[in-house]
Design an enzyme around this catalytic site. Structure first.
Site, mmCIF file in Angstrom:
data_model
loop_
_atom_site.group_PDB
_atom_site.id
_atom_site.type_symbol
_atom_site.label_atom_id
_atom_site.label_comp_id
_atom_site.label_asym_id
_atom_site.label_seq_id
_atom_site.Cartn_x
_atom_site.Cartn_y
_atom_site.Cartn_z
ATOM 1 N N ASN A 11 -2.808 -4.769 2.356
ATOM 2 C CA ASN A 11 -1.488 -4.845 2.993
ATOM 3 C C ASN A 11 -1.606 -5.855 4.124
ATOM 4 O O ASN A 11 -2.170 -5.560 5.165
ATOM 5 C CB ASN A 11 -1.105 -3.448 3.517
ATOM 6 C CG ASN A 11 0.195 -3.472 4.314
ATOM 7 O OD1 ASN A 11 0.900 -4.478 4.335
ATOM 8 N ND2 ASN A 11 0.504 -2.359 4.968
ATOM 9 N N LYS A 13 0.652 -7.010 5.953
ATOM 10 C CA LYS A 13 1.634 -6.780 7.038
ATOM 11 C C LYS A 13 2.302 -8.115 7.394
ATOM 12 O O LYS A 13 2.512 -8.938 6.510
ATOM 13 C CB LYS A 13 0.944 -6.095 8.221
ATOM 14 C CG LYS A 13 0.222 -4.811 7.777
ATOM 15 C CD LYS A 13 -0.213 -3.930 8.899
ATOM 16 C CE LYS A 13 -0.906 -2.695 8.326
ATOM 17 N NZ LYS A 13 -1.334 -1.745 9.326
ATOM 18 N N HIS A 98 5.629 3.096 4.611
ATOM 19 C CA HIS A 98 4.484 2.888 5.504
ATOM 20 C C HIS A 98 4.829 3.449 6.886
ATOM 21 O O HIS A 98 5.983 3.383 7.315
ATOM 22 C CB HIS A 98 4.166 1.396 5.584
ATOM 23 C CG HIS A 98 2.860 1.123 6.258
ATOM 24 N ND1 HIS A 98 2.738 1.128 7.630
ATOM 25 C CD2 HIS A 98 1.624 0.891 5.760
ATOM 26 C CE1 HIS A 98 1.465 0.896 7.932
ATOM 27 N NE2 HIS A 98 0.773 0.751 6.813
ATOM 28 N N GLU A 100 4.457 2.298 9.711
ATOM 29 C CA GLU A 100 5.086 1.325 10.612
ATOM 30 C C GLU A 100 6.575 1.225 10.312
ATOM 31 O O GLU A 100 7.387 1.037 11.227
ATOM 32 C CB GLU A 100 4.385 -0.036 10.491
ATOM 33 C CG GLU A 100 3.014 0.008 11.163
ATOM 34 C CD GLU A 100 1.954 -0.873 10.518
ATOM 35 O OE1 GLU A 100 2.309 -1.789 9.754
ATOM 36 O OE2 GLU A 100 0.756 -0.635 10.794
ATOM 37 N N GLU A 170 -2.409 7.820 4.770
ATOM 38 C CA GLU A 170 -2.757 6.971 5.912
ATOM 39 C C GLU A 170 -2.515 7.757 7.203
ATOM 40 O O GLU A 170 -1.382 7.791 7.700
ATOM 41 C CB GLU A 170 -1.895 5.704 5.916
ATOM 42 C CG GLU A 170 -2.127 4.803 4.732
ATOM 43 C CD GLU A 170 -1.821 3.343 5.056
ATOM 44 O OE1 GLU A 170 -2.645 2.504 4.708
ATOM 45 O OE2 GLU A 170 -0.780 3.061 5.675
ATOM 46 N N GLY A 176 -5.194 0.692 12.338
ATOM 47 C CA GLY A 176 -5.372 -0.389 13.310
ATOM 48 C C GLY A 176 -6.059 0.045 14.591
ATOM 49 O O GLY A 176 -6.066 -0.682 15.577
ATOM 50 N N SER A 216 -8.160 1.781 8.979
ATOM 51 C CA SER A 216 -9.430 1.200 9.433
ATOM 52 C C SER A 216 -10.528 1.210 8.361
ATOM 53 O O SER A 216 -11.690 1.466 8.665
ATOM 54 C CB SER A 216 -9.907 1.895 10.713
ATOM 55 O OG SER A 216 -8.954 1.724 11.750
HETATM 56 P P1 13P Z 1 -5.785 -1.051 9.058
HETATM 57 O O1 13P Z 1 -6.705 -1.170 7.878
HETATM 58 O O2 13P Z 1 -5.594 -2.341 9.802
HETATM 59 O O3 13P Z 1 -6.146 0.113 9.926
HETATM 60 O O4 13P Z 1 -4.325 -0.733 8.457
HETATM 61 C C1 13P Z 1 -4.178 0.274 7.521
HETATM 62 C C2 13P Z 1 -2.823 0.189 6.951
HETATM 63 O O5 13P Z 1 -1.838 0.437 7.612
HETATM 64 C C3 13P Z 1 -2.706 -0.247 5.555
HETATM 65 O O6 13P Z 1 -1.427 -0.057 5.067
#
Ligand code: 13P
Length: 256
Positions: A11, A13, A98, A100, A170, A176, A216
């Protein structure tokens, strides 16, 4: 029981211009373009989908995914993208719900349900994200949260439709932050999700659905996480932006 093929998705982003995307994809094609032990999915931003799609049209096992879609077929929805628009670019997967999007764009379980329906109708496989926040983990309400996200997010789907859905667990506190759920914590959550899916849909569907872990994931922890019996893949954020890192996640994840 049909073995569940692992699925490792990147992903990206809100990262990578078209030019940057091309460089990354060319590197990945060289390193894992013919890799067959897992399904590999790349989810670039909308603006890079066409460029990545073109590169993936050659013989490769790498698939294209999107990060979002609108639940409506077309119309006056400024700034939005429909399932048909994605389909035209050979998008096979789409990330839905997601954390976010839930946090910054107020998407709730009902939105997730409608978007999942739109994706399935266009034969695009939804990657439905669920996961608890830190207070929910610490307050020990995480099971209830996951249960509600699943029950409401997947309400009204037939068993055959659920087969085409990928779930991504997740935990919000691990995204992150560099804080990964321990393999035991992740496995416990995945097992819980599978059991709930069994009650919600059917035991057969629960056995079949792939559940990715996200939060992560790095080359150093991929193997141990992905070796857990109920972890069927990874949804990788930051570490998927670099070809070397993503390649070693893929290879480590598939080494037993
Ligand atoms: P990270 O791997 O940067 O922690 O992000 C995970 C994520 O949100 C994947 O969709």
């Amino acid at each position: 029981m049909i073995p569940r093929k692992k699925i490792i998705a990147g992903n990206w982003k809100m990262n990578k211009t078209q030019a940057e995307a091309r460089v990354l994809v060319e590197d990945l094609l060289r390193d894992v373009g013919r890799f067959d032990a897992a399904e590999i999915v790349l989810c670039p931003p909308f603006t890079a989908l066409a460029a990545v799609s073109e590169l993936l049209s050659a013989e490769t096992n790498i698939r294209l995914g999107a990060q979002n879609l609108n639940e409506h077929a077309s119309g006056a929805y400024t700034g939005e993208i429909s399932a048909a628009m994605l389909k035209e670019l050979y998008v096979r997967y789409v990330i839905i719900g997601h954390s976010e999007r839930r946090q910054y764009y107020k998407e709730d379980n009902a939105t997730v349900n409608r978007k999942t329906k739109a994706a399935l109708a266009a034969e695009i496989k939804p990657i439905v994200c669920i996961g608890e926040t830190l207070p929910e983990r610490e307050g020990n309400t995480w099971k209830k949260v996951l249960e509600t996200q699943l029950t409401e997010g997947l309400a009204g789907f037939a068993e055959a439709e659920v087969h085409d859905i990928v779930l991504a667990y997740e935990p919000v506190w691990a995204i992150g932050t560099g804080k990964t759920a321990t393999p035991a914590q992740a496995e416990e959550a995945h097992q819980f999700i599978r059991t709930h899916l069994g009650k919600l849909v059917s035991p057969a569907a629960a056995e079949r659905v792939r559940i990715q872990y996200g939060g992560s994931v790095k080359p150093e922890n991929a193997r141990e996480l992905l070796n857990q019996p109920n972890i069927d893949g990874a949804l990788v954020g930051g570490a998927s932006l670099d070809a070397r890192g993503f390649t070693s996640i893929i290879k480590n994840a598939c080494a037993s």
